[in-house]
Write a protein that holds these residues in place. Structure first.
Motif, PDB file in Angstrom:
ATOM      1  N   LEU A 277     -57.915  43.670  65.630  1.00 42.93           N
ATOM      2  CA  LEU A 277     -57.295  44.850  66.176  1.00 42.93           C
ATOM      3  C   LEU A 277     -55.939  45.154  65.958  1.00 42.93           C
ATOM      4  O   LEU A 277     -55.822  46.459  65.626  1.00 42.93           O
ATOM      5  N   ALA A 278     -55.100  44.325  65.849  1.00 46.93           N
ATOM      6  CA  ALA A 278     -53.665  44.694  65.316  1.00 46.93           C
ATOM      7  C   ALA A 278     -53.453  45.207  64.105  1.00 46.93           C
ATOM      8  O   ALA A 278     -53.146  46.268  63.867  1.00 46.93           O
ATOM      9  N   LEU A 279     -54.561  44.737  63.207  1.00 48.19           N
ATOM     10  CA  LEU A 279     -54.701  45.325  61.816  1.00 48.19           C
ATOM     11  C   LEU A 279     -55.142  46.929  61.847  1.00 48.19           C
ATOM     12  O   LEU A 279     -54.503  47.667  61.506  1.00 48.19           O
ATOM     13  N   ARG A 280     -56.340  47.157  62.725  1.00 54.69           N
ATOM     14  CA  ARG A 280     -56.792  48.473  62.768  1.00 54.69           C
ATOM     15  C   ARG A 280     -55.940  49.486  63.229  1.00 54.69           C
ATOM     16  O   ARG A 280     -55.920  50.613  62.771  1.00 54.69           O
ATOM     17  N   THR A 281     -55.139  49.062  64.328  1.00 54.71           N
ATOM     18  CA  THR A 281     -54.386  49.948  65.104  1.00 54.71           C
ATOM     19  C   THR A 281     -53.009  50.223  64.317  1.00 54.71           C
ATOM     20  O   THR A 281     -52.487  51.297  64.279  1.00 54.71           O
ATOM     21  N   LEU A 282     -52.660  49.365  63.360  1.00 50.81           N
ATOM     22  CA  LEU A 282     -51.405  49.419  62.612  1.00 50.81           C
ATOM     23  C   LEU A 282     -51.964  50.660  61.555  1.00 50.81           C
ATOM     24  O   LEU A 282     -50.885  51.576  61.374  1.00 50.81           O
ATOM     25  N   ARG A 283     -53.019  50.677  61.187  1.00 54.39           N
ATOM     26  CA  ARG A 283     -53.422  51.730  60.259  1.00 54.39           C
ATOM     27  C   ARG A 283     -53.559  53.032  60.901  1.00 54.39           C
ATOM     28  O   ARG A 283     -53.212  54.171  60.459  1.00 54.39           O
ATOM     29  N   ALA A 284     -54.098  52.968  62.021  1.00 50.50           N
ATOM     30  CA  ALA A 284     -54.509  54.295  62.865  1.00 50.50           C
ATOM     31  C   ALA A 284     -52.969  54.666  63.084  1.00 50.50           C
ATOM     32  O   ALA A 284     -52.983  55.966  63.457  1.00 50.50           O
ATOM     33  N   ASN A 285     -52.000  54.089  63.447  1.00 49.51           N
ATOM     34  CA  ASN A 285     -50.640  54.499  63.714  1.00 49.51           C
ATOM     35  C   ASN A 285     -49.796  55.011  62.668  1.00 49.51           C
ATOM     36  O   ASN A 285     -48.638  55.103  62.588  1.00 49.51           O
ATOM     37  N   ASN A 286     -50.536  54.989  61.306  1.00 49.08           N
ATOM     38  CA  ASN A 286     -49.682  55.068  60.071  1.00 49.08           C
ATOM     39  C   ASN A 286     -48.616  54.457  59.833  1.00 49.08           C
ATOM     40  O   ASN A 286     -47.501  54.921  59.287  1.00 49.08           O
ATOM     41  N   ASP A 287     -48.712  53.084  60.082  1.00 49.28           N
ATOM     42  CA  ASP A 287     -47.760  52.091  59.651  1.00 49.28           C
ATOM     43  C   ASP A 287     -47.855  51.223  58.647  1.00 49.28           C
ATOM     44  O   ASP A 287     -47.248  50.246  58.337  1.00 49.28           O
ATOM     45  N   TRP A 288     -48.747  51.634  57.835  1.00 50.27           N
ATOM     46  CA  TRP A 288     -49.636  50.847  56.734  1.00 50.27           C
ATOM     47  C   TRP A 288     -48.468  50.604  55.734  1.00 50.27           C
ATOM     48  O   TRP A 288     -48.138  49.545  55.192  1.00 50.27           O
ATOM     49  N   ASP A 289     -47.875  51.820  55.129  1.00 47.22           N
ATOM     50  CA  ASP A 289     -46.886  51.551  53.992  1.00 47.22           C
ATOM     51  C   ASP A 289     -45.717  50.969  54.380  1.00 47.22           C
ATOM     52  O   ASP A 289     -45.183  50.097  53.799  1.00 47.22           O
ATOM     53  N   SER A 290     -45.314  51.309  55.658  1.00 53.22           N
ATOM     54  CA  SER A 290     -44.083  50.274  56.155  1.00 53.22           C
ATOM     55  C   SER A 290     -44.173  49.009  56.211  1.00 53.22           C
ATOM     56  O   SER A 290     -43.387  48.193  55.959  1.00 53.22           O
ATOM     57  N   TYR A 291     -45.542  48.466  56.745  1.00 57.17           N
ATOM     58  CA  TYR A 291     -45.782  47.140  56.685  1.00 57.17           C
ATOM     59  C   TYR A 291     -45.620  46.584  55.395  1.00 57.17           C
ATOM     60  O   TYR A 291     -45.216  45.368  54.923  1.00 57.17           O
ATOM     61  N   TRP A 292     -46.249  47.234  54.256  1.00 53.59           N
ATOM     62  CA  TRP A 292     -46.173  46.624  53.034  1.00 53.59           C
ATOM     63  C   TRP A 292     -44.887  46.546  52.295  1.00 53.59           C
ATOM     64  O   TRP A 292     -44.415  45.648  51.285  1.00 53.59           O
TER      65      TRP A 292
END
Length: 331
Positions: A308-323
């Motif tokens: 759920l944490a992974l899915r919401t991270l992508r939904a919030n457009n925080d994917w690039d900042s995480y990597w």
């Protein structure tokens, strides 16, 4: 170390950050067994299913554990926010401990399957199409923390007016009042109210139930709640004097009467604000169900919380900042 291994920052039997990102990308959206096929198709690299699962869940765990929740509402803030919260049931598997020597040694024979509620919240500005999501398998306290974090990260402040929608659960109101130092107005999801009215219509109006329901819905939208309550009360007194507390008419009257301060539909309609939680309910389908409720899939609760944490991270457009954070940490 070999030149390629040194330049790629990867050891023997290891996975470069680029490959980990691709694996996690696929694993976040598809069943783990599909990931090796996609990696092979797009990159020509063979990856075991077990590695796809481990790498995806490792990053999901990192996302969950490293998430910092904001809890202090700042001064100022945007003028208006819309907040929605709703729950859905997800498949959980657990293994009961061995009670004695006669208990099966094979954990598969001690499995327990159940369905537990996940709570999803959404906060956005009225003029924006997209908002910020958060989800948890935790209880009201955890959901309240995530909801407050979403409000603050979306621009909420002490001067903000939050238009909050839900199914009328008391914990939503109590958590918002406890954590948000701002003006919060609560509105019960109109479809939820309509479900109670529809059940009462079956008993009161018979064949005319559709017309009766439309009439009461229009009255609710016009804030004529007292008229609807009087009609329900009359029906209880005249026709169902011995009805129990679960009788549809009694339940509808009780539900509305206990939430009189959450039924200002006329005010919301006039302000151009939503009167239903359709947006967050749609989020259940594309954010949670699409990945979690696959055919035959059952999850342990800790692994489900990570996903759920992974899915919401992508939904919030925080994917690039995480990597980018992962890359800097590995440098």
């Amino acid at each position: 170390m070999r030149p390629f291994s040194e330049s790629a920052s990867v050891g023997c039997r290891g996975y470069s950050l680029g490959l980990q990102r691709a694996i996690t990308d696929f694993g976040a959206d598809e069943a783990f067994w599909k990931t090796p096929k996609k990696i092979k198709e797009h990159y020509g690299i063979e990856v075991p299913v077990s590695s796809a699962r481990v790498i995806t869940q490792r990053h999901a765990e990192r996302i969950e554990s490293n998430s910092e929740l904001l809890g202090t509402v700042p001064r100022g803030g945007v003028t208006q926010l819309i907040g929605e919260m709703d729950g859905c049931m997800l498949p959980i598997v657990s293994v009961n401990p061995r009670e004695n020597e006669q208990s099966p040694a094979d954990g598969r024979k001690r499995r327990k399957l159940s369905w537990q509620e996940a709570r999803l919240c959404l906060v956005r500005e009225p003029e924006k199409i997209s908002g910020r999501y958060a989800a948890t398998m935790g209880g009201p306290e955890k959901a309240g923390e995530l909801f407050a974090d979403c409000v603050i990260r979306t621009g909420g402040g002490r001067s903000t007016v939050l238009h909050a929608l839900g199914d009328g659960a008391l914990w939503i109101v109590s958590q918002a009042k406890k954590r948000l130092a701002m003006t919060v107005t609560f509105l019960v999801d109109f479809d939820h109210v309509s479900e109670y009215l529809a059940a009462a219509a079956e008993v009161i109006a018979g064949e005319q139930k559709a017309q009766w329901l439309r009439t009461q819905q229009q009255r609710m939208k016009g804030n004529q709640v007292s008229v609807v309550l009087a009609l329900l009360f009359y029906s209880i007194r005249s026709l169902y004097s011995e009805a129990d507390k679960d009788h549809p008419v009694v339940a509808c009257h009780r539900y509305l009467h206990n939430r009189l301060d959450q039924l200002d539909y006329a005010g919301a309609i006039k302000a151009g604000l939503p009167i239903g939680t359709g947006e967050v309910e749609s989020g259940h389908r594309w954010l949670i169900h699409k990945r979690i409720k696959l055919s035959g899939a059952w999850w342990t609760k800790p692994n489900l919380e990570k996903m759920l944490a992974l899915r919401t991270l992508r939904a919030n457009n925080d994917w690039d900042s995480y990597w980018e954070d992962v890359r800097q940490a590995a440098a």
